[in-house]
Structure formats: C-alpha cells, structure tokens
Motif scaffolding. Structure first.
Motif, PDB file in Angstrom:
ATOM      1  N   GLU A  65       0.915  -1.010   0.091  1.00  0.00           N
ATOM      2  CA  GLU A  65       0.031   0.006   0.012  1.00  0.00           C
ATOM      3  C   GLU A  65       1.030   1.201   0.020  1.00  0.00           C
ATOM      4  OE1 GLU A  65      -2.706  -1.186   3.391  1.00  0.00           O
ATOM      5  OE2 GLU A  65      -4.031  -1.186   1.944  1.00  0.00           O
ATOM      6  N   LEU A  66       1.095   1.842  -1.261  1.00  0.00           N
ATOM      7  CA  LEU A  66       1.997   2.804  -1.188  1.00  0.00           C
ATOM      8  C   LEU A  66       1.342   4.209  -1.065  1.00  0.00           C
ATOM      9  CD1 LEU A  66       3.273   1.334  -4.670  1.00  0.00           C
ATOM     10  CD2 LEU A  66       4.594   1.163  -2.215  1.00  0.00           C
ATOM     11  N   ALA A  67       2.172   5.022  -0.346  1.00  0.00           N
ATOM     12  CA  ALA A  67       1.342   6.307   0.024  1.00  0.00           C
ATOM     13  C   ALA A  67       0.940   6.964  -1.017  1.00  0.00           C
ATOM     14  CB  ALA A  67       2.468   7.154   0.968  1.00  0.00           C
ATOM     15  N   GLY A  68      -0.564   7.215  -1.035  1.00  0.00           N
ATOM     16  CA  GLY A  68      -1.027   7.920  -2.218  1.00  0.00           C
ATOM     17  C   GLY A  68      -0.994   7.419  -3.604  1.00  0.00           C
ATOM     18  N   VAL A  83      11.326   0.663  -3.594  1.00  0.00           N
ATOM     19  CA  VAL A  83      11.407   2.149  -4.045  1.00  0.00           C
ATOM     20  C   VAL A  83      10.663   2.275  -5.238  1.00  0.00           C
ATOM     21  CG1 VAL A  83      13.546   3.687  -4.490  1.00  0.00           C
ATOM     22  CG2 VAL A  83      13.647   1.188  -4.858  1.00  0.00           C
ATOM     23  N   ARG A  84       9.776   3.352  -5.211  1.00  0.00           N
ATOM     24  CA  ARG A  84       8.939   3.736  -6.193  1.00  0.00           C
ATOM     25  C   ARG A  84       9.423   4.879  -7.015  1.00  0.00           C
ATOM     26  NH1 ARG A  84       5.378   7.741  -5.904  1.00  0.00           N
ATOM     27  NH2 ARG A  84       5.548   7.703  -3.511  1.00  0.00           N
ATOM     28  N   CYS A  85       9.331   4.585  -8.391  1.00  0.00           N
ATOM     29  CA  CYS A  85      10.005   5.918  -9.215  1.00  0.00           C
ATOM     30  C   CYS A  85       8.815   6.995  -9.350  1.00  0.00           C
ATOM     31  CB  CYS A  85      10.002   5.290 -10.632  1.00  0.00           C
ATOM     32  SG  CYS A  85      10.519   6.748 -11.501  1.00  0.00           S
ATOM     33  N   VAL A  86       9.050   8.005  -9.047  1.00  0.00           N
ATOM     34  CA  VAL A  86       8.182   9.195  -8.824  1.00  0.00           C
ATOM     35  C   VAL A  86       7.595   9.746 -10.563  1.00  0.00           C
ATOM     36  CG1 VAL A  86       8.887  10.113  -6.669  1.00  0.00           C
ATOM     37  CG2 VAL A  86      10.280  10.915  -8.710  1.00  0.00           C
ATOM     38  N   ARG A  90       6.764   2.889 -11.455  1.00  0.00           N
ATOM     39  CA  ARG A  90       7.253   1.462 -11.102  1.00  0.00           C
ATOM     40  C   ARG A  90       7.790   1.274  -9.809  1.00  0.00           C
ATOM     41  NH1 ARG A  90      11.750  -0.553 -14.832  1.00  0.00           N
ATOM     42  NH2 ARG A  90      12.017  -2.317 -13.221  1.00  0.00           N
ATOM     43  N   VAL A  91       7.696  -0.051  -9.347  1.00  0.00           N
ATOM     44  CA  VAL A  91       8.198  -0.498  -8.023  1.00  0.00           C
ATOM     45  C   VAL A  91       9.338  -1.297  -8.045  1.00  0.00           C
ATOM     46  CG1 VAL A  91       7.676  -1.309  -5.726  1.00  0.00           C
ATOM     47  CG2 VAL A  91       6.049   0.440  -6.904  1.00  0.00           C
ATOM     48  N   ASN A 118       5.530   1.138   7.800  1.00  0.00           N
ATOM     49  CA  ASN A 118       5.635   1.264   6.621  1.00  0.00           C
ATOM     50  C   ASN A 118       6.850   1.850   6.050  1.00  0.00           C
ATOM     51  OD1 ASN A 118       3.379  -0.466   5.500  1.00  0.00           O
ATOM     52  ND2 ASN A 118       1.845   1.152   6.318  1.00  0.00           N
ATOM     53  N   LEU A 119       7.634   1.639   5.308  1.00  0.00           N
ATOM     54  CA  LEU A 119       8.897   2.214   4.882  1.00  0.00           C
ATOM     55  C   LEU A 119       8.852   2.151   3.425  1.00  0.00           C
ATOM     56  CD1 LEU A 119      11.289   4.061   4.971  1.00  0.00           C
ATOM     57  CD2 LEU A 119      12.455   1.673   5.605  1.00  0.00           C
ATOM     58  N   GLU A 120       8.835   3.203   2.701  1.00  0.00           N
ATOM     59  CA  GLU A 120       8.800   3.314   1.282  1.00  0.00           C
ATOM     60  C   GLU A 120       9.670   4.362   0.801  1.00  0.00           C
ATOM     61  OE1 GLU A 120       5.300   4.643   0.127  1.00  0.00           O
ATOM     62  OE2 GLU A 120       5.833   5.317  -1.709  1.00  0.00           O
ATOM     63  N   PHE A 121      10.803   3.910  -0.142  1.00  0.00           N
ATOM     64  CA  PHE A 121      11.773   5.028  -0.533  1.00  0.00           C
ATOM     65  C   PHE A 121      11.038   5.425  -1.882  1.00  0.00           C
ATOM     66  CE2 PHE A 121      14.253   2.711   2.072  1.00  0.00           C
ATOM     67  CZ  PHE A 121      15.145   3.563   2.647  1.00  0.00           C
ATOM     68  N   TYR A 122      11.347   6.566  -2.414  1.00  0.00           N
ATOM     69  CA  TYR A 122      11.007   7.117  -3.837  1.00  0.00           C
ATOM     70  C   TYR A 122      12.126   7.669  -4.282  1.00  0.00           C
ATOM     71  CZ  TYR A 122       9.764  11.416  -0.870  1.00  0.00           C
ATOM     72  OH  TYR A 122       9.665  12.334  -0.189  1.00  0.00           O
TER      73      TYR A 122
ATOM     74  N   GLU B  65       0.145  11.332   3.328  1.00  0.00           N
ATOM     75  CA  GLU B  65      -0.509  10.362   2.610  1.00  0.00           C
ATOM     76  C   GLU B  65       0.013   8.981   3.059  1.00  0.00           C
ATOM     77  OE1 GLU B  65       1.353  11.541  -1.240  1.00  0.00           O
ATOM     78  OE2 GLU B  65      -0.463  11.996  -1.740  1.00  0.00           O
ATOM     79  N   TYR B 112      18.604   3.918  -8.575  1.00  0.00           N
ATOM     80  CA  TYR B 112      17.567   4.778  -8.277  1.00  0.00           C
ATOM     81  C   TYR B 112      18.337   6.062  -7.646  1.00  0.00           C
ATOM     82  CZ  TYR B 112      12.973   2.296  -8.773  1.00  0.00           C
ATOM     83  OH  TYR B 112      12.194   1.804  -9.444  1.00  0.00           O
ATOM     84  N   GLY B 116      13.950  10.752  -1.294  1.00  0.00           N
ATOM     85  CA  GLY B 116      13.219  10.657  -0.020  1.00  0.00           C
ATOM     86  C   GLY B 116      12.457   9.438   0.310  1.00  0.00           C
ATOM     87  N   ASN B 118       9.018   7.402   2.851  1.00  0.00           N
ATOM     88  CA  ASN B 118       7.770   7.716   3.704  1.00  0.00           C
ATOM     89  C   ASN B 118       7.843   6.682   4.679  1.00  0.00           C
ATOM     90  OD1 ASN B 118       6.157   9.649   2.333  1.00  0.00           O
ATOM     91  ND2 ASN B 118       5.853   8.463   0.678  1.00  0.00           N
ATOM     92  N   GLU B 120       5.967   5.450   8.164  1.00  0.00           N
ATOM     93  CA  GLU B 120       4.957   5.564   9.062  1.00  0.00           C
ATOM     94  C   GLU B 120       4.751   4.524   9.916  1.00  0.00           C
ATOM     95  OE1 GLU B 120       1.879   4.901   6.448  1.00  0.00           O
ATOM     96  OE2 GLU B 120       0.301   4.381   7.884  1.00  0.00           O
TER      97      GLU B 120
END
Lengths: 135, 135
Positions: A65-68, A83-86, A90-91, A118-122, B65, B112, B116, B118, B120
């Motif tokens: 569940e990726l932020a936003g 990591v999600r590409c802004v 793609r993740v 939850n930790l998610e890099f972008y 988010e 990559y 930054g 996220n 939470e």
DNA sequence: CTCATTGCAAATGATTTGCAAGAAA
DNA sequence: TTTCTTGCAAATCATTTGCAATGAG
C-alpha cells in the motif's frame, strides 16, 4: 481472521497466484487482471481483487500500500523494502537495505503499542533518469 | 511549480489554514471541511481540497499520505514522524523518533536517485488499547 | 479590468459489494 | 448437497475537474 474457513482451490485463484509469481514488477490489481485475462478471458476484476486480498490475508503474497498510490502486489512473502519511481510509478525491490534500525525501536512509544511500520523510498529510476538527461 | 503565479489571499484560504493550525489531530480534508463550514457555511469540499493542495505545494502545511488510507493534513511544516492507530484511524505525532538513520542512506541505491522516503508507524493507541482490555 | 479562486455538480479512479448462477468438497 | 466463489453490474469513497460566476489586486 478466516483461518477456520475452508478455502477452495479454484482455477482463478491458482492462475492469479501463478502469474503473480512469474512477475518481479509488483503489478497493480488491474495490471495483473489484464495478464490473467489472457488465460481466463471471462475472469472479472472483482475476482482478482478478492483473491489478492485473500492471498494477502493468508500471508502468501504481500500487498504494497504505497502512500497516495494504487496498491501493488508482490509474490515474495519475505519482508523487504521497495523504491517507487516518482516519474513512471514502477516499484522495485530493495533487497540490500536492511530494515533493522527501525525494528530495534521500542514496542511502545508515546503510549502506542507499535505493531509495525511502513517504509517506502521514492526517487527516479535509472530508466527515467536517462530519459530526463536527454532534455 | 507555481512560484511565479500570484496567490490571492481569500477568506477561504485564510480560514482553512487558521482552523488547521488550531488542530493537532491531523484532520482529513472532509473533517477540516466540516470544521471550516461552521465559519463559512457556503464553502465547498472542492475548495478545501484545492487549498490544502496549494498550501502543501508551498510548504506551509504537510500532506500525510498514509498507506492505504485517506490523506491527512498537518499544519506543522517541520518534518516529523507519525503513528496511526489501526483501530480508530487517528494519527499522532512522534516527535521523539529521530529519522536520521534513514537520512544517512546513500543517495543512489540500485540505480535509483533516492529523493526521500515515507515512514509511518502503526499500532494501537492508548485509548483503543484501554477499550480492548475491557473485553 | 484581469485572472486567480470559488461553488456546484459531474467525472474519475480504485476498490468493494449484492446477488443469482456456478463449481469445489 | 452445502457453501465458497465467480461474473456482472451497481455502489462507494476519496479526490479531481469543468465551468460560469465572483472577487482580490
């Protein structure tokens, strides 16, 4: 939650898991639906959602569940970071990043019983970075 | 993005920010809309969304988010972490948790360009924990 | 005057759900 | 049989958008 309920092995469920397992791309429900549809033309998007939910509850797959952003699914049940590409959305997996510094945190902070995080890099993926340099 | 555009000081924008600043509860757009509506009965939810977006772009407020949940807004522009209660959905600040271990990470991982992350936390808030013990 | 902003309603996009028909066990 | 599942369509929920009217500078 539903450990006591008998789950049936349907063609749909089997193929959804099979196709997800083949992918390393963390597809969205709709993306996976379009892939599964090649083998089961009559399947509905609702069925894909229901099965992905069930497989997630059973710990067989992971729901990201990726932020936003739209949720994506990962057949690898072992916890790891992403990591999600802004630019393109793609993740990718980040197997190298240990998540230990956070795991060491106290289980109770400010009165909250912490269950996890939850930790998610972008950032910008190699492909999109290359494209942007061409400008 | 829109640094060159003149932003006007509307009654709506002022009151939205005023009310958000009064709150420590990280309201959703709809929650804030219901509060603001007491002072501006004719305001629309769309206006609240548009202004929260604008204020976020200008770095005046923060948009949280949350993974798989409705976005919430925080008048405190200084970066800090949050905990979300899995029972009632409330979100609290975690001022004590430094986020430094993550900031130290290399700026490029697996190709990559990391911009930054996220982070939470989630768990059970003191209030819900108390209630659940009563069972 | 200009054009950013508003109110309103309709549109969008992801996800969920009700229901009758279909298929595992 | 029983009841879990499916396909389909409609419903929901958060958020966005088109547009004519309004108001800030």
């Amino acid at each position: 939650m539903k450990d006591h309920v008998a789950h049936r092995n349907t063609k749909q469920r089997t193929i959804i898991l099979e196709e997800l397992t083949k992918l390393t791309s963390h597809p969205t429900a709709t993306e996976l639906y379009n892939i599964v549809r090649k083998r089961l033309p009559k399947i509905s998007l609702g069925t894909v959602y229901r099965n992905l939910e069930l497989l997630t509850e059973n710990g067989i797959i992971q729901k990201l569940e990726l932020a936003g952003n739209e949720s994506r699914f990962d057949a690898m049940a072992v916890r790891h970071n992403h990591v999600r590409c802004v630019e393109c959305g793609r993740v990718d997996d980040l197997m190298d990043i240990p998540d230990d510094p956070l795991i060491e945190r106290p289980a109770i902070i400010d009165g909250y019983r912490i269950e996890g995080y939850n930790l998610e890099f972008y950032g910008v993926c190699p492909h999109c970075y290359k494209k942007s340099k061409g400008k």
